[in-house]
Enzyme design. Structure first.
Site, PDB file in Angstrom:
ATOM      1  CE  LYS A 209      -3.561   2.093   2.903  1.00  0.00           C
ATOM      2  NZ  LYS A 209      -4.495   1.889   4.006  1.00  0.00           N
ATOM      3  CD  GLU A 215       9.223  -6.108   7.202  1.00  0.00           C
ATOM      4  OE1 GLU A 215       8.991  -4.986   6.682  1.00  0.00           O
ATOM      5  OE2 GLU A 215       9.097  -6.335   8.416  1.00  0.00           O
ATOM      6  N   GLY A 269      -5.066  -2.025   5.088  1.00  0.00           N
ATOM      7  CA  GLY A 269      -4.242  -3.160   4.634  1.00  0.00           C
ATOM      8  C   GLY A 269      -4.908  -4.504   4.892  1.00  0.00           C
ATOM      9  NE  ARG A 270      -6.764  -4.072  11.007  1.00  0.00           N
ATOM     10  CZ  ARG A 270      -6.146  -2.903  11.099  1.00  0.00           C
ATOM     11  NH1 ARG A 270      -5.004  -2.704  10.449  1.00  0.00           N
ATOM     12  NH2 ARG A 270      -6.630  -1.920  11.820  1.00  0.00           N
ATOM     13  CD  GLU A 355      -2.254  -4.904  11.570  1.00  0.00           C
ATOM     14  OE1 GLU A 355      -1.239  -5.625  11.589  1.00  0.00           O
ATOM     15  OE2 GLU A 355      -2.674  -4.376  10.526  1.00  0.00           O
ATOM     16  CG  HIS A 386      -4.840 -36.149  16.483  1.00  0.00           C
ATOM     17  ND1 HIS A 386      -4.930 -37.433  16.946  1.00  0.00           N
ATOM     18  CD2 HIS A 386      -5.886 -35.973  15.633  1.00  0.00           C
ATOM     19  CE1 HIS A 386      -5.972 -38.033  16.382  1.00  0.00           C
ATOM     20  NE2 HIS A 386      -6.566 -37.155  15.578  1.00  0.00           N
ATOM     21  CE  LYS A 514       4.479  -1.051   7.960  1.00  0.00           C
ATOM     22  NZ  LYS A 514       3.617  -0.647   6.866  1.00  0.00           N
TER      23      LYS A 514
HETATM   24  C1  G6Q Z   1      -2.670  -3.757   7.821  1.00  0.00           C
HETATM   25  C2  G6Q Z   1      -1.427  -3.153   8.277  1.00  0.00           C
HETATM   26  C3  G6Q Z   1      -0.180  -3.885   7.882  1.00  0.00           C
HETATM   27  C4  G6Q Z   1       0.243  -3.634   6.442  1.00  0.00           C
HETATM   28  C5  G6Q Z   1       1.669  -4.121   6.250  1.00  0.00           C
HETATM   29  C6  G6Q Z   1       2.161  -3.913   4.851  1.00  0.00           C
HETATM   30  O1  G6Q Z   1      -3.769  -3.332   8.069  1.00  0.00           O
HETATM   31  O2  G6Q Z   1      -1.391  -1.821   7.956  1.00  0.00           O
HETATM   32  O3  G6Q Z   1      -0.266  -5.256   8.094  1.00  0.00           O
HETATM   33  O4  G6Q Z   1      -0.623  -4.282   5.568  1.00  0.00           O
HETATM   34  O5  G6Q Z   1       2.503  -3.477   7.161  1.00  0.00           O
HETATM   35  O6  G6Q Z   1       2.094  -2.568   4.504  1.00  0.00           O
HETATM   36  P1  G6Q Z   1       2.250  -2.112   3.020  1.00  0.00           P
HETATM   37  O7  G6Q Z   1       1.126  -2.714   2.240  1.00  0.00           O
HETATM   38  O8  G6Q Z   1       2.197  -0.615   3.039  1.00  0.00           O
HETATM   39  O9  G6Q Z   1       3.568  -2.642   2.539  1.00  0.00           O
END
Ligand code: G6Q
Length: 548
Positions: A209, A215, A269-270, A355, A386, A514
């Protein structure tokens, strides 16, 4: 309303009194003496093929009414309308929350800052269709003209968990294209994926996003180098596309704007698998299946918006979770899908729920004085049976569970499915009713055990029962019911957030992580020293002096 007042509202007080005086010593065995219990506490929606049975919860008619009163008093309905209509309910980021617009199949206008967001959503959907169709039909080829056989999604958190969970869930429907997901900054993740792939037939989707996540950018640069080393700079345009809100950063990375699929700040994001972030799903199972996923979610959106609370599945899921979290002191909630295809569902929900509702600050920007979001965890049944189910059955912890099962398997193989589902039904029955001392002794006597053995073993074999469960029983696992299921959980999370008076849509805890790693990174690279506590400082020293 301050924290103090929330716990002192008549609705909360009524629930507390009811719990202490009328519920805490009640057993599901007694509650089930009422023959009508299943009819009273279950909902079957034949249109989509979902039954939600919540009769195995420690509630009676009065509890249900008091919980409904609480949700109404919390004005869930009012906030729901605000969310669906694009008001900026994420007040700490000043953002609208419109994942529902992404699957608004009615296409009715939804405005943010006076602008209808539907046209731009539809443009991106068409672009996703064209791209995924072309890729799957072999019209979009790699630099050397070869067909793309493997798609690698590079993203993390919300840009990974949703599409990955859905791709796994719909794996049965996959045909010509393989998908792989790389998220971890640990080089092992990308190494293990790339070593199997041919750059000529591989496409990378860089999903971020912000397009600044350490990462993702690190993995994307490694992927790019891998490709350029083998095919040269010019190949990048055929092998990299981006999913992002940040055009500027995408261009800086070297991805053509035409190869970017946009989404917007009103998509968290989520909650983003319904957006351009769903592109790997389109590549894997085809755009039609992605559309069905959206349709299923839209179906649940309409159910959530238009159904009275008493028959509203996400609202009921939410109030039950609230009941256990805030009156029984349950700190966790297990999600147990009886489907191998849903093996990433709990991992996905961990982010979706934790989150969103792992917060301590309320609508008044004060610290809450009550419990908010639970710890979500789970594994597919029967594997969990199990391993950790022992603790759910006989441990000292109180763990409400959701059991998710399907009436028809996607692929019938011998009697596997009946055996799987026999376990599904047996577990909720055992958790609710347990085994009494009399039943245990009776079975020992029948088996001819000695008096001495009976004395030693009896208490170990007793199952107290009274462990609450929801059963979600779905006719078939397909894109539509999957979309519906995910959206039901999204709305459960939303409803609970409103009841706890927290912002379910920001994630400052993630943002901090971050920032912090960037402070330490130079110390590991060139040995420069920042100020740290003695523990962190010494650990970094040991790392630096032992690295090879
Ligand atoms: C979700 C969070 C988080 C995000 C990641 C990746 O709601 O904001 O999990 O999706 O940190 O972020 P980017 O999509 O900006 O790389």
């Amino acid at each position: 309303m301050s924290n103090f007042e929330l716990k002192n509202t008549p609705c909360w007080q009524n629930l507390e009194k009811h719990y202490i005086e009328e519920i805490q010593n009640v057993h599901l065995r007694d509650l089930f003496k009422d023959e009508n219990r299943f009819n009273e506490f279950s909902i079957s929606d034949n249109n989509i093929g979902i039954t939600f049975d919540y009769s195995k919860n420690i509630i009676n008619s009065k509890t249900f009414k008091l919980l409904m009163d609480f949700s109404k008093e919390a004005r869930v309905n009012e906030y729901t309308k605000k969310m669906f209509s694009g008001q900026k309910i994420n007040w700490t980021e000043k953002r609208a929350v419109l994942h529902t617009a992404l699957r608004n199949r009615s296409n009715s206008p939804i405005y943010v800052d006076g602008k209808n967001v539907m046209p731009q959503i539809n443009i991106v959907l068409s672009k996703m269709k064209k791209f995924s169709d072309d890729l799957r039909e072999g019209k979009w080829t790699g630099f050397t003209g070869k067909r793309i056989t493997d798609v690698v999604n590079i993203g993390i958190g919300g840009s990974d968990l949703g599409p990955k969970m859905v791709c796994e869930a719909l794996r049965y429907y996959a045909d010509i294209v393989n998908v792989h997901f790389v998220s971890n900054i640990d080089g092992a993740d990308i190494y293990e994926v790339l070593k199997k792939l041919n750059p000529q037939t591989t496409l990378f989707i860089i999903a971020s996003k912000t397009f600044t996540t350490l990462e993702t950018i690190t993995n994307a640069l490694t992927a790019r180098q891998w490709l350029v080393d083998q095919l040269g700079d010019k190949a990048v345009v055929n092998h990299f596309v981006a999913l992002s809100t940040n055009v500027k950063k995408v261009k800086e990375f070297g991805i053509d704007e035409n190869n970017m699929f946009e989404f917007w700040n009103f998509v968290g994001g989520r909650y983003s698998l319904w957006s351009a972030i769903g592109l790997p799903i389109c590549c894997y199972v085809g755009f039609e299946k992605f559309e069905e996923l959206l349709e299923g979610a839209y179906y649940s959106d309409q159910h959530f918006l238009n159904t009275p609370y008493e028959k509203n599945i996400p609202v009921i899921m939410a109030v039950l979770g609230f009941w256990y979290n805030n009156f029984f002191n349950a700190s966790t909630h297990a999600v147990l899908p009886y489907s191998q295809y849903l093996h990433r569902f709990a991992a996905y929900l961990q982010q979706g729920d934790m989150e969103s509702n792992g917060k301590t600050i309320n609508f008044e920007n004060d610290r809450v004085d009550y419990q908010t979001g639970p710890i979500i965890w789970g594994e597919p049944g029967t594997n969990g049976q199990h391993s950790f189910y022992q603790l759910i059955h006989q441990g000292t912890k109180f763990i409400p569970c959701d059991f998710i099962g399907y009436i028809n398997p996607v692929k019938k193989i011998g009697d596997h499915h009946e055996k799987l589902m026999a376990n599904y039904f047996a577990q909720t029955e055992a958790l609710a009713f347990g085994l009494t001392k009399e039943q245990v002794i009776e079975s020992f006597n029948q088996a001819g055990l000695s008096k001495e053995d009976i004395k030693v073993l009896t208490n170990h074999k007793i199952f107290e029962g009274n462990r609450p469960t929801n059963s979600i029983l779905i006719n078939n696992l397909n894109s539509k019911t999957l979309g519906a299921l995910i959206a039901l959980y999204e709305h459960k999370i939303f409803t609970q957030g409103i009841m706890w008076r927290i912002n379910s849509f920001d994630q400052w805890g993630v943002e901090l992580g971050k920032v912090l790693a960037n402070v330490i990174l130079p110390e590991l690279k060139d040995g420069s020293e920042n100020n740290h506590d003695s523990s962190t400082k010494n650990l970094i020293k040991i790392f630096n002096s032992n690295k090879q």
